[in-house]
Design a protein around this motif. Structure first.
Motif, PDB file in Angstrom:
ATOM      1  N   TRP A  21      55.760 -41.162 -68.341  1.00  0.00           N
ATOM      2  CA  TRP A  21      54.365 -41.594 -68.146  1.00  0.00           C
ATOM      3  C   TRP A  21      53.453 -40.360 -68.135  1.00  0.00           C
ATOM      4  O   TRP A  21      52.445 -40.306 -68.825  1.00  0.00           O
ATOM      5  CB  TRP A  21      54.228 -42.365 -66.827  1.00  0.00           C
ATOM      6  CG  TRP A  21      52.809 -42.776 -66.551  1.00  0.00           C
ATOM      7  CD1 TRP A  21      51.840 -42.013 -65.943  1.00  0.00           C
ATOM      8  CD2 TRP A  21      52.172 -44.007 -66.918  1.00  0.00           C
ATOM      9  NE1 TRP A  21      50.652 -42.702 -65.899  1.00  0.00           N
ATOM     10  CE2 TRP A  21      50.822 -43.929 -66.490  1.00  0.00           C
ATOM     11  CE3 TRP A  21      52.606 -45.171 -67.554  1.00  0.00           C
ATOM     12  CZ2 TRP A  21      49.912 -44.966 -66.687  1.00  0.00           C
ATOM     13  CZ3 TRP A  21      51.688 -46.208 -67.748  1.00  0.00           C
ATOM     14  CH2 TRP A  21      50.368 -46.099 -67.315  1.00  0.00           C
ATOM     15  N   ASN A  22      53.847 -39.357 -67.329  1.00  0.00           N
ATOM     16  CA  ASN A  22      52.974 -38.188 -67.185  1.00  0.00           C
ATOM     17  C   ASN A  22      52.886 -37.359 -68.471  1.00  0.00           C
ATOM     18  O   ASN A  22      51.916 -36.635 -68.676  1.00  0.00           O
ATOM     19  CB  ASN A  22      53.420 -37.344 -65.995  1.00  0.00           C
ATOM     20  CG  ASN A  22      53.125 -38.062 -64.685  1.00  0.00           C
ATOM     21  OD1 ASN A  22      52.170 -38.844 -64.617  1.00  0.00           O
ATOM     22  ND2 ASN A  22      53.929 -37.826 -63.667  1.00  0.00           N
ATOM     23  N   GLN A  23      53.874 -37.494 -69.346  1.00  0.00           N
ATOM     24  CA  GLN A  23      53.790 -36.795 -70.640  1.00  0.00           C
ATOM     25  C   GLN A  23      52.947 -37.560 -71.659  1.00  0.00           C
ATOM     26  O   GLN A  23      52.433 -36.984 -72.602  1.00  0.00           O
ATOM     27  CB  GLN A  23      55.197 -36.613 -71.235  1.00  0.00           C
ATOM     28  CG  GLN A  23      55.995 -35.542 -70.526  1.00  0.00           C
ATOM     29  CD  GLN A  23      57.479 -35.609 -70.905  1.00  0.00           C
ATOM     30  OE1 GLN A  23      57.887 -36.363 -71.793  1.00  0.00           O
ATOM     31  NE2 GLN A  23      58.294 -34.826 -70.223  1.00  0.00           N
ATOM     32  N   ASN A  24      52.813 -38.871 -71.440  1.00  0.00           N
ATOM     33  CA  ASN A  24      52.193 -39.714 -72.473  1.00  0.00           C
ATOM     34  C   ASN A  24      50.848 -40.324 -72.106  1.00  0.00           C
ATOM     35  O   ASN A  24      50.133 -40.804 -72.975  1.00  0.00           O
ATOM     36  CB  ASN A  24      53.153 -40.852 -72.850  1.00  0.00           C
ATOM     37  CG  ASN A  24      54.298 -40.334 -73.706  1.00  0.00           C
ATOM     38  OD1 ASN A  24      54.096 -40.042 -74.878  1.00  0.00           O
ATOM     39  ND2 ASN A  24      55.474 -40.161 -73.111  1.00  0.00           N
ATOM     40  N   GLU A  26      47.729 -39.119 -70.468  1.00  0.00           N
ATOM     41  CA  GLU A  26      47.258 -37.814 -69.998  1.00  0.00           C
ATOM     42  C   GLU A  26      46.187 -37.817 -68.910  1.00  0.00           C
ATOM     43  O   GLU A  26      46.101 -36.859 -68.157  1.00  0.00           O
ATOM     44  CB  GLU A  26      46.774 -36.981 -71.197  1.00  0.00           C
ATOM     45  CG  GLU A  26      45.620 -37.607 -71.948  1.00  0.00           C
ATOM     46  CD  GLU A  26      45.200 -36.760 -73.155  1.00  0.00           C
ATOM     47  OE1 GLU A  26      45.114 -37.341 -74.244  1.00  0.00           O
ATOM     48  OE2 GLU A  26      44.949 -35.555 -73.013  1.00  0.00           O
ATOM     49  N   PHE A  27      45.389 -38.888 -68.786  1.00  0.00           N
ATOM     50  CA  PHE A  27      44.299 -38.843 -67.797  1.00  0.00           C
ATOM     51  C   PHE A  27      44.653 -39.503 -66.467  1.00  0.00           C
ATOM     52  O   PHE A  27      43.829 -39.514 -65.550  1.00  0.00           O
ATOM     53  CB  PHE A  27      43.035 -39.516 -68.369  1.00  0.00           C
ATOM     54  CG  PHE A  27      42.666 -38.970 -69.722  1.00  0.00           C
ATOM     55  CD1 PHE A  27      42.250 -37.656 -69.857  1.00  0.00           C
ATOM     56  CD2 PHE A  27      42.762 -39.763 -70.863  1.00  0.00           C
ATOM     57  CE1 PHE A  27      41.926 -37.140 -71.101  1.00  0.00           C
ATOM     58  CE2 PHE A  27      42.445 -39.255 -72.113  1.00  0.00           C
ATOM     59  CZ  PHE A  27      42.023 -37.938 -72.235  1.00  0.00           C
ATOM     60  N   ASP A  28      45.828 -40.088 -66.356  1.00  0.00           N
ATOM     61  CA  ASP A  28      46.178 -40.824 -65.141  1.00  0.00           C
ATOM     62  C   ASP A  28      47.584 -40.503 -64.649  1.00  0.00           C
ATOM     63  O   ASP A  28      48.466 -41.379 -64.618  1.00  0.00           O
ATOM     64  CB  ASP A  28      46.025 -42.337 -65.389  1.00  0.00           C
ATOM     65  CG  ASP A  28      44.586 -42.705 -65.650  1.00  0.00           C
ATOM     66  OD1 ASP A  28      43.818 -42.816 -64.688  1.00  0.00           O
ATOM     67  OD2 ASP A  28      44.209 -42.828 -66.843  1.00  0.00           O
ATOM     68  N   PRO A  29      47.809 -39.239 -64.256  1.00  0.00           N
ATOM     69  CA  PRO A  29      49.150 -38.892 -63.773  1.00  0.00           C
ATOM     70  C   PRO A  29      49.525 -39.691 -62.518  1.00  0.00           C
ATOM     71  O   PRO A  29      48.650 -40.038 -61.729  1.00  0.00           O
ATOM     72  CB  PRO A  29      49.035 -37.392 -63.449  1.00  0.00           C
ATOM     73  CG  PRO A  29      47.575 -37.113 -63.337  1.00  0.00           C
ATOM     74  CD  PRO A  29      46.866 -38.122 -64.194  1.00  0.00           C
ATOM     75  N   LYS A  86      55.235 -40.334 -77.526  1.00  0.00           N
ATOM     76  CA  LYS A  86      54.477 -39.797 -78.671  1.00  0.00           C
ATOM     77  C   LYS A  86      55.255 -39.869 -79.989  1.00  0.00           C
ATOM     78  O   LYS A  86      54.717 -40.248 -81.016  1.00  0.00           O
ATOM     79  CB  LYS A  86      54.043 -38.362 -78.387  1.00  0.00           C
ATOM     80  CG  LYS A  86      52.943 -38.303 -77.334  1.00  0.00           C
ATOM     81  CD  LYS A  86      52.317 -36.934 -77.222  1.00  0.00           C
ATOM     82  CE  LYS A  86      51.184 -36.947 -76.202  1.00  0.00           C
ATOM     83  NZ  LYS A  86      51.454 -36.300 -74.945  1.00  0.00           N
ATOM     84  N   TYR A 130      41.375 -43.233 -74.154  1.00  0.00           N
ATOM     85  CA  TYR A 130      42.660 -43.621 -74.761  1.00  0.00           C
ATOM     86  C   TYR A 130      42.334 -44.412 -76.037  1.00  0.00           C
ATOM     87  O   TYR A 130      42.448 -45.645 -76.090  1.00  0.00           O
ATOM     88  CB  TYR A 130      43.475 -44.498 -73.808  1.00  0.00           C
ATOM     89  CG  TYR A 130      43.937 -43.807 -72.546  1.00  0.00           C
ATOM     90  CD1 TYR A 130      44.921 -42.823 -72.579  1.00  0.00           C
ATOM     91  CD2 TYR A 130      43.402 -44.150 -71.304  1.00  0.00           C
ATOM     92  CE1 TYR A 130      45.354 -42.202 -71.412  1.00  0.00           C
ATOM     93  CE2 TYR A 130      43.832 -43.535 -70.138  1.00  0.00           C
ATOM     94  CZ  TYR A 130      44.808 -42.566 -70.199  1.00  0.00           C
ATOM     95  OH  TYR A 130      45.240 -41.954 -69.049  1.00  0.00           O
TER      96      TYR A 130
END
Ligand SMILES: CC(C)(COP(=O)(O)OP(=O)(O)OC[C@H]1O[C@@H](n2cnc3c(N)ncnc32)[C@H](O)[C@@H]1OP(=O)(O)O)[C@@H](O)C(=O)NCCC(=O)NCCS
Length: 301
Positions: A21-24, A26-29, A86, A130
């Protein structure tokens, strides 16, 4: 591409999903705790609707769907969280996951919405940054029906309300933190004024300290403000409300600042005021600024 396998999520997937999730997205870790709250912590979580797509044994995509009964007794479906890794994008993975969820819930709901799955949600819609997500949902037949914003308040300011509270005592207006024994009265008050918030605000009683402040006018409950109900531990404020007949006395500002002071005591430097609401009120009283914009989408099914 190797063939795509679709399976249900398991609790053991959380660590890997969080990393992906955190790699894909990007604005909502997120942390594993927040991901857990969004999925297994959601009262309407359904394993059958929380899907992982695998390609050649690797996680290629993820989508969580659910169905809720709203305060108006409507059955509504939501797509709550989703991403495609990605490397696997533009190969129809999000479409496959979405269509599987839609086919499962279509006969049970009148419409499906995107992400704004109150009371348990990560964001109140899709941030148009997004761009691929906007392209994807519009391709699947969703229509934008509203937008909303999250504001952010800097907590380095003075949030002390004791003088203002003292002044209100002469009008027999009292403000205090909720106690366990207030639970029933708060639920009844919300049922009369904001039925959609009954369950959400009740969660505040599970926190230590109880993350809810109350305003009383001549002994009668007239206003409330809450925090740490959704995205717990991330400095999320709300909801709040003042009985319309009791507005204009400065109680809302005090209740807001009391919650922000609690959030500051947790060590946060900023508070998020999500899904607003009265932008001028938050700007005026605590200098909050609009930080994020979200587009809300729905599809009649
Ligand atoms: C949005 C996202 C999930 C799409 O996943 P995907 O598996 O690549 O999407 P699909 O291949 O199923 O695309 C389906 C349709 O969406 C549209 N679409 C998706 N990506 C697109 C792009 N880069 N450009 C134009 N259209 C796009 C197209 O219409 C596509 O159909 P087509 O290829 O036949 O033209 C992916 O881009 C993503 O993970 N983005 C970041 C995370 C995110 O935005 N999450 C949601 C908000 S939290």
């Amino acid at each position: 591409m190797p063939s795509l396998q679709i399976r249900h999520i398991n609790k053991t997937d959380i660590g890997l999903l969080c990393r992906l999730w955190n790699q894909n997205v990007e604005f909502d870790p997120v942390t594993e705790g927040i991901l857990h709250e969004k999925m297994f912590g959601d009262p309407d979580f359904e394993q059958d609707l929380t899907l992982i797509a695998e390609s050649g044994g690797r996680v290629a995509g993820f989508m969580q769907g659910l169905v809720r009964t709203t305060a108006k007794q409507e059955r509504v479906g939501w797509i709550k969280l989703f991403f495609t890794e990605k490397k696997f994008r533009r190969q129809g993975i999000a479409r496959t996951l979405y269509r599987e969820i839609e086919s499962q819930i279509k006969s049970k709901v009148s419409r499906i919405q995107m992400l704004d799955s109150n009371p348990n949600y990560l964001t109140p819609g899709i941030d148009p940054l997004y761009t691929e997500a906007i392209a994807f949902v519009e391709r699947e037949g969703f229509e934008k029906f509203k937008d909303t914003a999250n504001m952010v308040a800097d907590l380095s300011q003075n949030l002390d309300t004791s003088e203002n509270e003292q002044d209100l005592l002469s009008q027999d207006i009292h403000i205090r933190r909720a106690k366990s024994s207030d639970r029933k009265e708060v639920a009844e008050f919300l049922q009369n004024h904001w039925a959609a918030w009954v369950e959400e605000v009740d969660l505040a009683f599970e926190n230590t300290p109880i993350s809810l402040h109350l305003g009383y006018d001549n002994g009668k409950l007239a206003a409330f403000s809450a925090y740490d109900i959704n995205n717990v531990g991330c400095g999320w404020f709300g909801p709040m409300g003042t009985d319309p007949v009791f507005r204009g006395k400065g109680v809302g500002a005090i209740l807001l600042k009391r919650c922000l002071a609690d959030i500051k005591r947790q060590g946060q430097t900023h508070a998020v005021i999500p899904w607003v609401g009265p932008i001028p009120f938050y700007l005026h009283h605590v200098g909050a600024r609009v930080r994020r914009i979200f587009w809300r989408y729905r599809k009649e099914v």
